[in-house]
Design an enzyme around this catalytic site. Structure first.
Site, PDB file in Angstrom:
ATOM      1  N   ARG A 107      12.218  -6.043   8.326  1.00 10.01           N
ATOM      2  CA  ARG A 107      11.443  -5.051   9.079  1.00 10.01           C
ATOM      3  C   ARG A 107      11.255  -3.799   8.232  1.00 10.01           C
ATOM      4  O   ARG A 107      12.149  -2.962   8.119  1.00 10.01           O
ATOM      5  CB  ARG A 107      12.200  -4.698  10.364  1.00 10.01           C
ATOM      6  CG  ARG A 107      11.558  -3.568  11.166  1.00 10.01           C
ATOM      7  CD  ARG A 107      10.376  -3.999  11.960  1.00 10.01           C
ATOM      8  NE  ARG A 107      10.749  -4.937  13.014  1.00 10.01           N
ATOM      9  CZ  ARG A 107       9.845  -5.636  13.705  1.00 10.01           C
ATOM     10  NH1 ARG A 107       8.550  -5.512  13.445  1.00 10.01           N
ATOM     11  NH2 ARG A 107      10.239  -6.469  14.645  1.00 10.01           N
ATOM     12  N   HIS A 149       1.124  -5.413   5.345  1.00 10.36           N
ATOM     13  CA  HIS A 149       1.556  -4.763   6.598  1.00 10.36           C
ATOM     14  C   HIS A 149       2.406  -3.528   6.255  1.00 10.36           C
ATOM     15  O   HIS A 149       3.611  -3.487   6.514  1.00 10.36           O
ATOM     16  CB  HIS A 149       2.367  -5.805   7.382  1.00 10.36           C
ATOM     17  CG  HIS A 149       2.602  -5.519   8.822  1.00 10.36           C
ATOM     18  ND1 HIS A 149       3.302  -4.426   9.269  1.00 10.36           N
ATOM     19  CD2 HIS A 149       2.252  -6.203   9.932  1.00 10.36           C
ATOM     20  CE1 HIS A 149       3.377  -4.466  10.592  1.00 10.36           C
ATOM     21  NE2 HIS A 149       2.739  -5.541  11.025  1.00 10.36           N
ATOM     22  N   ARG A 186       5.835 -14.337   4.430  1.00 13.04           N
ATOM     23  CA  ARG A 186       6.820 -13.246   4.435  1.00 13.04           C
ATOM     24  C   ARG A 186       8.255 -13.747   4.458  1.00 13.04           C
ATOM     25  O   ARG A 186       9.177 -12.984   4.172  1.00 13.04           O
ATOM     26  CB  ARG A 186       6.578 -12.285   5.612  1.00 13.04           C
ATOM     27  CG  ARG A 186       6.765 -12.871   6.996  1.00 13.04           C
ATOM     28  CD  ARG A 186       6.696 -11.770   8.054  1.00 13.04           C
ATOM     29  NE  ARG A 186       6.630 -12.266   9.405  1.00 13.04           N
ATOM     30  CZ  ARG A 186       6.757 -11.510  10.493  1.00 13.04           C
ATOM     31  NH1 ARG A 186       6.957 -10.207  10.374  1.00 13.04           N
ATOM     32  NH2 ARG A 186       6.664 -12.019  11.688  1.00 13.04           N
ATOM     33  N   GLU A 215      -2.264  -0.678   7.871  1.00 13.64           N
ATOM     34  CA  GLU A 215      -2.277  -1.925   7.112  1.00 13.64           C
ATOM     35  C   GLU A 215      -3.659  -2.242   6.553  1.00 13.64           C
ATOM     36  O   GLU A 215      -4.674  -1.927   7.165  1.00 13.64           O
ATOM     37  CB  GLU A 215      -1.831  -3.069   8.029  1.00 13.64           C
ATOM     38  CG  GLU A 215      -0.533  -2.748   8.758  1.00 13.64           C
ATOM     39  CD  GLU A 215      -0.253  -3.695   9.921  1.00 13.64           C
ATOM     40  OE1 GLU A 215      -0.654  -4.872   9.846  1.00 13.64           O
ATOM     41  OE2 GLU A 215       0.362  -3.252  10.904  1.00 13.64           O
ATOM     42  N   ASP A 239      -1.556  -0.011  18.796  1.00 14.52           N
ATOM     43  CA  ASP A 239      -1.693  -1.290  18.083  1.00 14.52           C
ATOM     44  C   ASP A 239      -3.186  -1.608  18.030  1.00 14.52           C
ATOM     45  O   ASP A 239      -3.754  -2.143  18.970  1.00 14.52           O
ATOM     46  CB  ASP A 239      -0.905  -2.380  18.832  1.00 14.52           C
ATOM     47  CG  ASP A 239      -0.666  -3.609  17.968  1.00 14.52           C
ATOM     48  OD1 ASP A 239      -1.291  -3.710  16.888  1.00 14.52           O
ATOM     49  OD2 ASP A 239       0.148  -4.460  18.368  1.00 14.52           O
TER      50      ASP A 239
HETATM   51  O1  TA6 Z   1       0.353  -5.319  12.769  1.00 11.41           O
HETATM   52  C1  TA6 Z   1       0.781  -4.965  14.037  1.00 11.41           C
HETATM   53  C2  TA6 Z   1       1.520  -6.140  14.659  1.00 11.41           C
HETATM   54  O2  TA6 Z   1       0.711  -7.275  14.698  1.00 11.41           O
HETATM   55  C3  TA6 Z   1       1.994  -5.709  16.054  1.00 11.41           C
HETATM   56  O3  TA6 Z   1       1.285  -6.330  17.093  1.00 11.41           O
HETATM   57  C4  TA6 Z   1       3.461  -6.025  16.040  1.00 11.41           C
HETATM   58  O4  TA6 Z   1       3.740  -7.215  16.605  1.00 11.41           O
HETATM   59  C5  TA6 Z   1       3.778  -5.942  14.549  1.00 11.41           C
HETATM   60  O5  TA6 Z   1       2.674  -6.454  13.893  1.00 11.41           O
HETATM   61  C6  TA6 Z   1       5.083  -6.492  14.043  1.00 11.41           C
HETATM   62  O6  TA6 Z   1       5.191  -7.854  14.168  1.00 11.41           O
HETATM   63  P1  TA6 Z   1       6.568  -8.567  13.852  1.00 11.41           P
HETATM   64  O7  TA6 Z   1       6.337 -10.045  14.021  1.00 11.41           O
HETATM   65  O8  TA6 Z   1       6.933  -8.238  12.433  1.00 11.41           O
HETATM   66  O9  TA6 Z   1       7.558  -8.024  14.836  1.00 11.41           O
END
Ligand code: TA6
Length: 277
Positions: free
Chosen positions: A58, A151, A80, A252, A195
């Site tokens: 994260r 991201h 990832r 992103e 979001d």
């Molecule tokens: O890019 C934004 C997003 O798609 C959000 O909707 C949120 O879910 C985030 O990515 C993080 O996703 P993750 O699977 O890493 O918890």
């Protein structure tokens, strides 16, 4: 910031004569820290990240491929959480520091997504900039279609005070409200769960965080995503501290609205330069 790291995950360092330093985990080819030459950390990385093989980290800059978000594949694809191969690591022209990583299809990826592909990520560290180049090649016999994103989890001092410039007039899908709309405001302020997937965004976006700015310059990636989970959603995320949302903002570089289809031998390149000011 102290971050506990599982030694099972391989991490490499890029360093520049100016003093800028970046860390990159070979799992996911994920940049997990970028400190500019003035010593300021520019990326958010959660102290609660598991740092375990096969589990998403994260923070930093995860590479989403071949699927952005939810869909038939695991969320945000598999790139990832796969171990990438380090092909090059060392000094580059003009005092820059470079790392080149590769991910190819194997039995595990083909079980999820039956296609032959080669992905490379080139990371180049400069004095006050971090440059990323994602290169997708179809090495198989059939066409495939993908969506993708870098991201970026940006570190900010206070998300309440951050403004994002450059998205005025852009159409976006608001995932929180479930509507398609358009940004009329001259700047985007973050004042709650956000979001948004912006379609066909301009090449430059600027994130202003008090006295600090970050300029994102993009080619190839047509879309931008702006995400902050805010207080309530963050409390449900086991890999974030409850107050972490204040210190992060995802802006992103993405290709989502128009998925890319590559014929056998076809290639797609997306680049992003983050410049710190
Ligand atoms: O890019 C934004 C997003 O798609 C959000 O909707 C949120 O879910 C985030 O990515 C993080 O996703 P993750 O699977 O890493 O918890």
């Amino acid at each position: 910031m102290h971050v506990a790291t599982d030694t099972a995950l391989r991490k490499i360092t890029l360093s520049h004569d100016s003093g800028s330093v970046a860390q990159l985990h070979t799992q996911g080819a994920q940049i997990t820290s970028w400190r500019d030459a003035k010593g300021r950390e520019r990326l958010y990385l959660s102290e609660r990240s598991p740092f375990r093989s096969g589990m998403a980290i994260r923070g930093g800059i995860p590479v989403m491929f071949p699927q952005f978000g939810a869909g038939v594949l695991p969320k945000h694809g598999f790139a990832r959480v796969r171990e990438w191969t380090l092909l090059e690591h060392g000094p580059a022209r003009g005092g820059a520091s470079l790392a080149l990583l590769e991910l190819r299809d194997d039995d595990a990826t083909r079980a999820l997504w039956p296609h032959g592909f080669r992905l490379t990520l080139t990371a180049t560290l400069l004095e006050m900039a971090l440059d990323l180049r994602l290169h997708v090649t179809n090495t198989g016999d059939d066409a495939f279609t993908f969506t993708t994103a870098l991201h970026n989890y940006l570190h900010v001092d206070d998300a309440n005070m951050v403004r994002v410039e450059g998205l005025t007039g852009c159409a976006y899908h608001d995932k929180v409200r479930g509507v398609d709309t358009r940004d009329a405001a001259p700047v985007v302020w973050i004042a709650g769960e956000t979001d948004r997937v912006y379609a066909g965004a301009p090449a430059e976006t600027r994130v202003v965080d008090g006295a600090h700015t970050l300029l994102q310059r993009v080619t190839g990636f047509a879309d931008r995503v702006v995400w902050n989970p805010w207080a309530e959603l963050t409390r449900t995320l086991s890999d974030m501290q409850p107050d972490d949302y204040v210190h992060m903002l995802c802006v992103e570089a993405a290709q989502i609205w128009r998925p890319v289809t590559l014929a056998p031998g076809g290639e797609w390149i997306g680049t992003q330069t983050l410049s710190a000011g």
